[in-house]
Design an enzyme around this catalytic site. Sequence first.
Site, PDB file in Angstrom:
ATOM      1  N   ARG A  52      21.597  52.212  51.741  1.00 15.48           N
ATOM      2  CA  ARG A  52      22.905  52.485  51.128  1.00 15.48           C
ATOM      3  C   ARG A  52      23.774  53.269  52.112  1.00 15.48           C
ATOM      4  NH1 ARG A  52      22.946  56.604  47.963  1.00 15.48           N
ATOM      5  NH2 ARG A  52      21.073  56.010  46.825  1.00 15.48           N
ATOM      6  N   TYR A 105      48.832  42.593  44.756  1.00 14.75           N
ATOM      7  CA  TYR A 105      47.761  41.885  44.037  1.00 14.75           C
ATOM      8  C   TYR A 105      47.493  42.583  42.682  1.00 14.75           C
ATOM      9  CZ  TYR A 105      43.041  40.568  42.707  1.00 14.75           C
ATOM     10  OH  TYR A 105      41.947  40.163  41.988  1.00 14.75           O
ATOM     11  N   ASP A 177      47.569  46.791  52.767  1.00 13.32           N
ATOM     12  CA  ASP A 177      46.665  45.683  52.452  1.00 13.32           C
ATOM     13  C   ASP A 177      47.086  44.525  53.355  1.00 13.32           C
ATOM     14  OD1 ASP A 177      45.397  43.442  51.404  1.00 13.32           O
ATOM     15  OD2 ASP A 177      45.558  44.104  49.327  1.00 13.32           O
ATOM     16  N   LYS A 202      38.637  36.888  51.947  1.00 11.22           N
ATOM     17  CA  LYS A 202      39.678  35.914  52.263  1.00 11.22           C
ATOM     18  C   LYS A 202      39.575  35.426  53.719  1.00 11.22           C
ATOM     19  CE  LYS A 202      40.775  36.720  48.016  1.00 11.22           C
ATOM     20  NZ  LYS A 202      40.661  38.083  47.659  1.00 11.22           N
TER      21      LYS A 202
HETATM   22  C1  LIG Z   1      45.929  40.801  48.670  1.00 10.66           C
HETATM   23  C2  LIG Z   1      44.636  41.099  47.953  1.00 10.66           C
HETATM   24  N1  LIG Z   1      44.156  42.341  47.990  1.00 10.66           N
HETATM   25  C3  LIG Z   1      42.990  42.663  47.363  1.00 10.66           C
HETATM   26  C4  LIG Z   1      42.271  41.721  46.663  1.00 10.66           C
HETATM   27  C5  LIG Z   1      40.977  42.108  45.977  1.00 10.66           C
HETATM   28  O1  LIG Z   1      39.886  41.650  46.725  1.00 10.66           O
HETATM   29  P1  LIG Z   1      38.486  41.176  46.107  1.00 10.66           P
HETATM   30  O2  LIG Z   1      38.757  39.978  45.256  1.00 10.66           O
HETATM   31  O3  LIG Z   1      37.647  40.889  47.303  1.00 10.66           O
HETATM   32  O4  LIG Z   1      37.946  42.311  45.297  1.00 10.66           O
HETATM   33  C6  LIG Z   1      42.755  40.420  46.604  1.00 10.66           C
HETATM   34  C7  LIG Z   1      42.018  39.390  45.840  1.00 10.66           C
HETATM   35  O5  LIG Z   1      42.516  38.315  45.558  1.00 10.66           O
HETATM   36  C8  LIG Z   1      43.970  40.099  47.265  1.00 10.66           C
HETATM   37  O6  LIG Z   1      44.482  38.854  47.240  1.00 10.66           O
END
Ligand SMILES: Cc1ncc(COP(=O)(O)O)c(C=O)c1O
Length: 386
Positions: A52, A105, A177, A202
């Site tokens: 961990r 998001y 992000d 992604k």
């Molecule tokens: C721009 C963006 N940030 C964060 C996330 C969250 O990521 P995760 O689905 O890996 O938890 C997403 C998920 O679609 C996203 O598109």
Amino acid sequence: MKKKTTTGFATKAIHEGQEPDPSTGAVTVPIFATSTYVQEGIGKNKGYEYARVSNPTRTRLEQNLAALEGGTSAHVFSSGMAAVTAVTQCFLKQGDHLICGHNVYGGVPRLFNQVLANYGIEFSYVDTSDLAAIKKAMRWNTRIVWIETPTNPLMVLTDIKEAANVAHAGAAELVVDNTFMSPYFQRPLELGADMVMHSTTKFLNGHSDGLGGVIVATKPLHAERLAFMQKTAGAILSPFECWLVLRGVKSLAVRMEKHDENGRAVAAFLRKHKKVKKVLYPGFPDHPQHELAKKQMTGFGSMISFETGSLKNANKMLSKVRVCSLGESLGGVETLISHPATMTHAALGEEGRKKIGLSDGLVRISVGIEDVEDLIADLDQALSAI
Ligand SMILES: Cc1ncc(COP(=O)(O)O)c(C=O)c1O
């Protein structure tokens, strides 16, 4: 083992943290499937005590991602949302305030409003493309400005450099992000951001076969707290999923080039299509922030949103796609097409979506790296159902 000299992005992606295994010469990083490590004596070990806390496959991935974003540390988590959670756990306490972009998001405001607000943390949502709005929202207790650029799914940009200046004029740090662009097309730390977050699920993974998240940071305190949170809260990325990302990033540069090339062609096709009312894509010269896109990004990526006019139209079209796959997520080699109002942004509620201008007819496409003629033919036949 001799460290390779890495300069260009593609070379870094393939070699940073991805050096051959010193004990066997294996050219790929091994998956260290272990929960613990044998110790030579009390307090005597090879730097690994319990999985961990740390794992060699994870260490390699973290070295690689720190290098790609130009940060001094990276810490990976079990999903993008686990990474967002870790940032808030590390850097916010009761009474602190966070400014968040108003059309990021949907899972991010869901976490903020439905979980963290219960712990006495305050949130403001503003259109971060408007620097005056960020300035106005800044308070003495603002610790984080959280932006996504371009946003998901409205493709609105925020000026990273200027947003960093606003945050730093107060007592806040800027977190970006960078999931939509990947470090191949945008490197926020070079523009003054303090931390970068990715859903590695992604483009970094790129093959839609594993969830993950990362925080790339710039200060020793960031690294210290994020490592502490991996150990303490435990939402770490498994060695196998670390390995999938290590494998994925090796082709990041060529994938992103192809995503960009296909994205341009699909955007141009959609724009000319008579059934499409509007296309949101920062690569168009008449996108209101095209100049900013050219300034802070080196490509336009492959995320495009377009307006079909109604939920009924979106549904008709989406049920007809054959090459594109209807589903949530983005950034995979395969083209994924989705309906933000009922999928990624359902949690915002009708009122919340209305506020940011997210209509029921909006469709989002993550253009993959298939033959673009096949994608265009598929979209054309699906749109003819409207
Ligand atoms: C721009 C963006 N940030 C964060 C996330 C969250 O990521 P995760 O689905 O890996 O938890 C997403 C998920 O679609 C996203 O598109």
